[in-house]
Structures are given as structure tokens and as C-alpha cells.
Design a protein around this motif. Structure first.
Motif, PDB file in Angstrom:
ATOM      1  N   GLN A   1      24.533  37.117  -4.007  1.00  0.00           N
ATOM      2  CA  GLN A   1      24.385  38.507  -3.562  1.00  0.00           C
ATOM      3  C   GLN A   1      25.671  39.293  -3.764  1.00  0.00           C
ATOM      4  OE1 GLN A   1      21.408  40.115  -2.148  1.00  0.00           O
ATOM      5  NE2 GLN A   1      22.739  41.652  -3.049  1.00  0.00           N
ATOM      6  N   LEU A   2      26.814  38.680  -3.454  1.00  0.00           N
ATOM      7  CA  LEU A   2      28.099  39.353  -3.647  1.00  0.00           C
ATOM      8  C   LEU A   2      28.353  39.653  -5.119  1.00  0.00           C
ATOM      9  CD1 LEU A   2      30.323  37.441  -1.065  1.00  0.00           C
ATOM     10  CD2 LEU A   2      29.504  39.813  -0.921  1.00  0.00           C
ATOM     11  N   ALA A   3      27.976  38.734  -6.006  1.00  0.00           N
ATOM     12  CA  ALA A   3      28.138  38.972  -7.440  1.00  0.00           C
ATOM     13  C   ALA A   3      27.300  40.168  -7.887  1.00  0.00           C
ATOM     14  CB  ALA A   3      27.759  37.716  -8.229  1.00  0.00           C
ATOM     15  N   VAL A   4      26.068  40.255  -7.390  1.00  0.00           N
ATOM     16  CA  VAL A   4      25.215  41.404  -7.720  1.00  0.00           C
ATOM     17  C   VAL A   4      25.811  42.678  -7.132  1.00  0.00           C
ATOM     18  CG1 VAL A   4      22.938  42.447  -7.352  1.00  0.00           C
ATOM     19  CG2 VAL A   4      23.114  40.048  -8.011  1.00  0.00           C
ATOM     20  N   ASN A   5      26.255  42.615  -5.872  1.00  0.00           N
ATOM     21  CA  ASN A   5      26.835  43.794  -5.218  1.00  0.00           C
ATOM     22  C   ASN A   5      28.051  44.321  -5.973  1.00  0.00           C
ATOM     23  OD1 ASN A   5      24.933  43.405  -3.226  1.00  0.00           O
ATOM     24  ND2 ASN A   5      26.389  42.747  -1.665  1.00  0.00           N
ATOM     25  N   ASN A   6      28.823  43.427  -6.569  1.00  0.00           N
ATOM     26  CA  ASN A   6      30.059  43.808  -7.257  1.00  0.00           C
ATOM     27  C   ASN A   6      29.871  44.010  -8.755  1.00  0.00           C
ATOM     28  OD1 ASN A   6      31.586  43.739  -4.864  1.00  0.00           O
ATOM     29  ND2 ASN A   6      31.771  41.520  -5.016  1.00  0.00           N
ATOM     30  N   SER A   7      28.635  44.026  -9.220  1.00  0.00           N
ATOM     31  CA  SER A   7      28.346  44.098 -10.655  1.00  0.00           C
ATOM     32  C   SER A   7      28.406  45.507 -11.228  1.00  0.00           C
ATOM     33  CB  SER A   7      26.959  43.528 -10.923  1.00  0.00           C
ATOM     34  OG  SER A   7      25.974  44.405 -10.385  1.00  0.00           O
TER      35      SER A   7
ATOM     36  N   GLU B   1      23.291  45.431 -18.219  1.00  0.00           N
ATOM     37  CA  GLU B   1      22.574  46.030 -17.094  1.00  0.00           C
ATOM     38  C   GLU B   1      21.241  45.318 -16.855  1.00  0.00           C
ATOM     39  OE1 GLU B   1      23.782  50.678 -16.889  1.00  0.00           O
ATOM     40  OE2 GLU B   1      22.735  50.059 -18.723  1.00  0.00           O
ATOM     41  N   VAL B   2      20.538  44.967 -17.916  1.00  0.00           N
ATOM     42  CA  VAL B   2      19.276  44.231 -17.769  1.00  0.00           C
ATOM     43  C   VAL B   2      19.556  42.883 -17.106  1.00  0.00           C
ATOM     44  CG1 VAL B   2      17.320  43.168 -18.962  1.00  0.00           C
ATOM     45  CG2 VAL B   2      18.171  45.399 -19.722  1.00  0.00           C
ATOM     46  N   ALA B   3      20.652  42.250 -17.503  1.00  0.00           N
ATOM     47  CA  ALA B   3      21.018  40.965 -16.899  1.00  0.00           C
ATOM     48  C   ALA B   3      21.304  41.120 -15.411  1.00  0.00           C
ATOM     49  CB  ALA B   3      22.232  40.379 -17.616  1.00  0.00           C
ATOM     50  N   VAL B   4      22.047  42.156 -15.037  1.00  0.00           N
ATOM     51  CA  VAL B   4      22.377  42.371 -13.625  1.00  0.00           C
ATOM     52  C   VAL B   4      21.123  42.743 -12.834  1.00  0.00           C
ATOM     53  CG1 VAL B   4      23.654  43.864 -12.022  1.00  0.00           C
ATOM     54  CG2 VAL B   4      24.788  42.953 -14.045  1.00  0.00           C
ATOM     55  N   ILE B   5      20.275  43.585 -13.393  1.00  0.00           N
ATOM     56  CA  ILE B   5      19.021  43.940 -12.716  1.00  0.00           C
ATOM     57  C   ILE B   5      18.177  42.690 -12.506  1.00  0.00           C
ATOM     58  CG2 ILE B   5      16.815  45.153 -13.035  1.00  0.00           C
ATOM     59  CD1 ILE B   5      18.530  47.426 -14.380  1.00  0.00           C
ATOM     60  N   THR B   6      18.106  41.840 -13.515  1.00  0.00           N
ATOM     61  CA  THR B   6      17.361  40.585 -13.370  1.00  0.00           C
ATOM     62  C   THR B   6      17.945  39.746 -12.241  1.00  0.00           C
ATOM     63  OG1 THR B   6      16.770  40.609 -15.713  1.00  0.00           O
ATOM     64  CG2 THR B   6      16.618  38.482 -14.563  1.00  0.00           C
ATOM     65  N   MET B   7      19.256  39.637 -12.176  1.00  0.00           N
ATOM     66  CA  MET B   7      19.890  38.865 -11.100  1.00  0.00           C
ATOM     67  C   MET B   7      19.651  39.514  -9.739  1.00  0.00           C
ATOM     68  SD  MET B   7      20.823  36.189 -12.555  1.00  0.00           S
ATOM     69  CE  MET B   7      21.604  35.425 -11.153  1.00  0.00           C
ATOM     70  N   ALA B   8      19.618  40.835  -9.686  1.00  0.00           N
ATOM     71  CA  ALA B   8      19.320  41.526  -8.418  1.00  0.00           C
ATOM     72  C   ALA B   8      17.896  41.199  -7.964  1.00  0.00           C
ATOM     73  CB  ALA B   8      19.494  43.042  -8.586  1.00  0.00           C
ATOM     74  N   ILE B   9      16.977  41.164  -8.902  1.00  0.00           N
ATOM     75  CA  ILE B   9      15.580  40.837  -8.576  1.00  0.00           C
ATOM     76  C   ILE B   9      15.474  39.389  -8.108  1.00  0.00           C
ATOM     77  CG2 ILE B   9      13.246  40.597  -9.525  1.00  0.00           C
ATOM     78  CD1 ILE B   9      14.110  42.851 -11.571  1.00  0.00           C
TER      79      ILE B   9
END
Length: 145
Positions: free
Chosen positions: A22-28, A119-127
Motif C-alpha cells: 500500500q505504501l508503494a502505491v501511495n508513493n507512486s 501508470e498502467v502498472a501502478v493502477i494495476t498495483m492499486a487495484i
């Protein structure tokens, strides 16, 4: 209904690993509004009362409108969302409902046309991350505040 367990105490290393994700996504650098829309929509699909309560409050604090929050369950018919938000919400649904439909090429390609590959990679990780939290909260019956 009452809580079943406190998974953070019963499996602390695994729980901390999800917090790290979650922290990695938050800081992405992912747009915070888009992140909350993803969290709310996935939580709606997963029936996670705890996460819905948390993320609708967080979205409101960030200035999100009631209209857009309430409209998320019918985002495809609502005119309140940008093309990027629509692409991210479609990807959220495809990834969240993976067992029924996979992630169709048209859904992925629509997101890839509007977002950079990173961005697609980060969105995927957020999901993926909100789906993990939803599954933890639903299974453990974590109750909303």
C-alpha cells in the motif's frame, strides 16, 4: 455481526507486507482522486463495508463530490467521470472480477491508450492492493468505524 479475528496480530509479517504494498502505491505518484475512485469501486464489487466506509470518507476529505461517489456503481452511464477515470474503473472491474471474465484486451488497451505504461502498472498495483485489503476485511469481518 462481530469481527472474526485481528489478522494484523495473527499474521503480522504478512499484514506488514500488504502495508508495504500500500505504501508503494501511495508513493507512486498515482493521482489521489483516481486512487480513491479505484478503492471505492473495487470495495463496492467486493462488498467490503469497512473499506467503503474508509474510502468514501477519505474521498470526501479530498473534495470528491457526493454525486461522483454515489455514481460509481453506475459509472458507465454517469457523465461525471473523465476518460481516464473511465478507463481505470473499467480496468478495476476487470481485475476485481477476474474469475468471471479475465482482463479483456479492449479494457486493457483502452487504459494503455490513456496512461503511460508505468501508470498502467501502478493502477494495476492499486487495484490488486485494494482487492487484498477487501479480502482481508471481508474474511475477518473487520467492522466499519
Amino acid at each position: 455481526m462481530e469481527a472474526r479475528m485481528d489478522i494484523s496480530k495473527l499474521a503480522p509479517a504478512a499484514y506488514k507486507a500488504v502495508i508495504g504494498l500500500q505504501l508503494a502505491v501511495n508513493n507512486s505518484g498515482l493521482d489521489k482522486t483516481l486512487s480513491e475512485l479505484i478503492k471505492i469501486r473495487a470495495s463496492q464489487l467486493n462488498g467490503c463495508a469497512y473499506c467503503l466506509n474508509m474510502h468514501t470518507r477519505d474521498a470526501r476529505k479530498m473534495g470528491e463530490t457526493e454525486q461522483r461517489i454515489y455514481g460509481l456503481s453506475a459509472w458507465q452511464e454517469a457523465p461525471f467521470y473523465t476518460d481516464k477515470e473511465r478507463a481505470a474503473l473499467a480496468l478495476t472491474e476487470a481485475v476485481t472480477l477476474l474469475s468471471s471474465s479475465r482482463v479483456p484486451d479492449d479494457v486493457y488497451n483502452a487504459a494503455a491508450a490513456l496512461f503511460a505504461p508505468e501508470e498502467v502498472a501502478v493502477i494495476t498495483m492499486a487495484i490488486v492492493t485494494i482487492n487484498a485489503w477487501n479480502r482481508i476485511a471481508v474474511t475477518s469481518r473487520t467492522l466499519p468505524d
